[in-house]
Scaffold this active site. Structure first.
Site, mmCIF file in Angstrom:
data_model
loop_
_atom_site.group_PDB
_atom_site.id
_atom_site.type_symbol
_atom_site.label_atom_id
_atom_site.label_comp_id
_atom_site.label_asym_id
_atom_site.label_seq_id
_atom_site.Cartn_x
_atom_site.Cartn_y
_atom_site.Cartn_z
ATOM 1 N N HIS A 271 0.807 -1.214 0.000
ATOM 2 C CA HIS A 271 0.000 0.000 0.000
ATOM 3 C C HIS A 271 0.841 1.266 0.000
ATOM 4 O O HIS A 271 0.390 2.302 -0.478
ATOM 5 C CB HIS A 271 -0.931 0.024 1.220
ATOM 6 C CG HIS A 271 -1.751 1.266 1.299
ATOM 7 N ND1 HIS A 271 -2.733 1.573 0.378
ATOM 8 C CD2 HIS A 271 -1.704 2.316 2.150
ATOM 9 C CE1 HIS A 271 -3.270 2.736 0.687
ATOM 10 N NE2 HIS A 271 -2.668 3.202 1.756
ATOM 11 N N CYS A 272 2.072 1.222 0.507
ATOM 12 C CA CYS A 272 2.804 2.464 0.761
ATOM 13 C C CYS A 272 3.789 2.868 -0.339
ATOM 14 O O CYS A 272 3.681 3.947 -0.909
ATOM 15 C CB CYS A 272 3.542 2.361 2.100
ATOM 16 S SG CYS A 272 2.432 2.413 3.528
ATOM 17 N N ILE A 273 4.761 2.015 -0.626
ATOM 18 C CA ILE A 273 5.858 2.437 -1.497
ATOM 19 C C ILE A 273 5.383 2.828 -2.903
ATOM 20 O O ILE A 273 5.852 3.825 -3.451
ATOM 21 C CB ILE A 273 6.954 1.346 -1.573
ATOM 22 C CG1 ILE A 273 7.513 1.093 -0.169
ATOM 23 C CG2 ILE A 273 8.083 1.776 -2.495
ATOM 24 C CD1 ILE A 273 8.549 0.007 -0.111
#
Length: 435
Positions: A271-273
């Site tokens: 979900h983040c990078i």
């Protein structure tokens, strides 16, 4: 402020967590394990029902821990947001995806804040943990929450504390990962820091504002995005030059200072990078600023699934096979090894690219029995058998799960395209090609 501080210290406070996903459920479990009565909120009735029966669905949560805290009444879940009224502290852990235009979709955060407003009371702490762009807490949440008539920093407290969940990490979990906290006012920061100090076995790093904490989270993941973009680009160049780039990285790692190893792959997942750079690039345009280095790395990483599909086509070509009509086995669709999370997994885009070229795709993933991507459903093969491997023209390895016998795969495969160097310990390599 003294009242909420005291309730946190003697653990008489009731804590709430909005969003019972990969971030929210582990956080709720740690709060309950620390001795707080904890209420989890989610709009999905299925998740709520599973929590209330002690049934775990998140890999980083210990099944026995969940069952125990539910059975003792320390943790419960509900879809009834009116129960927010009984909470002294509420953490918002909802998704912040990108919309179809690659812009931040903070509708879940906004909806969560608005669901809290009718039930707010004095001395309440609200913490946003969802990854977002710098300014969200101050510019979006504060005005919504102050519409309750309460004054931020005096009558209620608001802070941002970025989640640092790393699914599958065997060393660092929610409990022992250092926490960054930034409040709207110094009082807000103090209250939020007191909360986490009472829950975690890790240092709490307080910063001067929510924007600092929000930018810190973005920095963490953009740092990785840019460095992964660098090694992906060098891997493409090294392939053209006939150089084994994985061996290059191992050689560079021998330097005891000034170098941190990053590895190429079929793209970025989780979900983040893959998403965080878009948050910052979007916000930067408000200031007439273009994040050129960040956008360059995003271009490289976003193209990797397409590049991997092109390389797979070339491998098939060397075996006098066209990708159109070829049967290809994809090994692993989770975005990283040994987990069941396939959010933003580059493997799904590799499959899509190959199918668009006319390939028949089957996949095997011991952690992901089935997935849904862009309206399409696919189920994993039940077993990784010799018959399955022999039935395909090419094996494309996109996730380096450690519970797969890679010597067995090499033995029975016509050809293997290893995008993760998962087969590095396989001695016989005449049918293996590395990214």
């Amino acid at each position: 402020m003294d009242k909420i501080i005291q309730k946190l210290k003697n653990k008489s406070a009731t804590l709430g967590v909005i969003g019972l996903g990969y971030v929210g459920l582990p956080l709720a479990v740690e709060k309950a394990k620390a001795g707080y009565k904890t209420i989890g909120f989610d709009v999905q009735e299925s998740k709520v029902a599973m929590v209330n029966t002690g049934e775990n669905y998140i890999g980083d949560v210990v099944n026995e821990d969940l069952k125990e805290i539910v059975s003792t009444g320390l943790l419960s879940a509900t879809t009834d947001f009116s129960q927010v009224a009984s909470a002294d502290c509420v953490c918002i852990c909802v998704p912040t995806p990108l919309d179809e235009y690659q812009q931040p979709d903070i509708s879940y955060v906004e909806a969560s804040a608005r669901s809290i407003v009718p039930y707010m009371h004095k001395d309440m702490l609200i913490v946003l943990e969802s990854t977002t762009y710098p300014g969200t807490t101050q510019e979006l949440l504060a005005p919504i929450l102050e519409s309750s008539g309460l004054i931020c920093g005096e009558e209620f407290f608001l802070a941002y504390s970025p989640e640092r969940v790393d699914p599958g990490n065997l060393i660092y979990k929610t409990k022992n990962t250092p926490k960054v906290v930034g409040g709207i006012t110094p009082k807000c920061t103090e209250v939020a820091a007191t909360l986490y100090q009472s829950i975690l076995e890790a240092p709490i790093h307080s910063v001067s504002s929510p924007a600092i904490a929000e930018m810190e989270k973005i920095l963490e993941n953009i740092y990785r995005n840019i460095n992964i973009g660098l090694v992906n680009e060098l891997a493409i160049l090294s392939n053209k030059m006939g150089i084994n780039f994985w061996e290059v990285i191992e050689a560079a790692k021998s330097k005891p200072y000034g170098f941190q190893a990053f590895y190429p792959g079929p793209g970025l997942g989780g979900h983040c990078i893959p998403l965080d750079p878009y948050y910052l690039s979007w916000k930067a345009r408000e200031y007439g600023f273009h994040t050129s280095m960040i956008e360059s790395s995003m271009m490289v990483n976003d193209r990797m699934p397409e590049y991997c599909a092109e390389r797979a086509s070339k491998i098939l070509n060397r075996y006098k096979k066209a990708v159109n009509g070829s049967r290809i086995l994809v090994l692993g669709v989770a975005y990283k090894q040994d987990i069941d999370d396939y959010r933003e997994s580059p493997a799904l885009r590799v499959i899509e690219e190959l199918e668009q070229k006319g390939a028949e795709i089957v996949y095997f993933d011991p952690y992901v029995e089935k997935y849904r991507y862009r309206g399409k459903h696919k189920e994993s093969e039940k077993e990784l058998t010799a018959e399955l491997i022999k039935s395909v023209e090419l094996v494309v390895l996109t996730t380096a799960h450690t519970n797969i016998d890679y010597e067995f795969v090499q033995k029975h495969a016509v050809a293997v395209f290893d995008t993760k160097n998962a087969m590095k310990n396989v001695d016989k390599r005449d049918n293996i090609e590395l990214l």
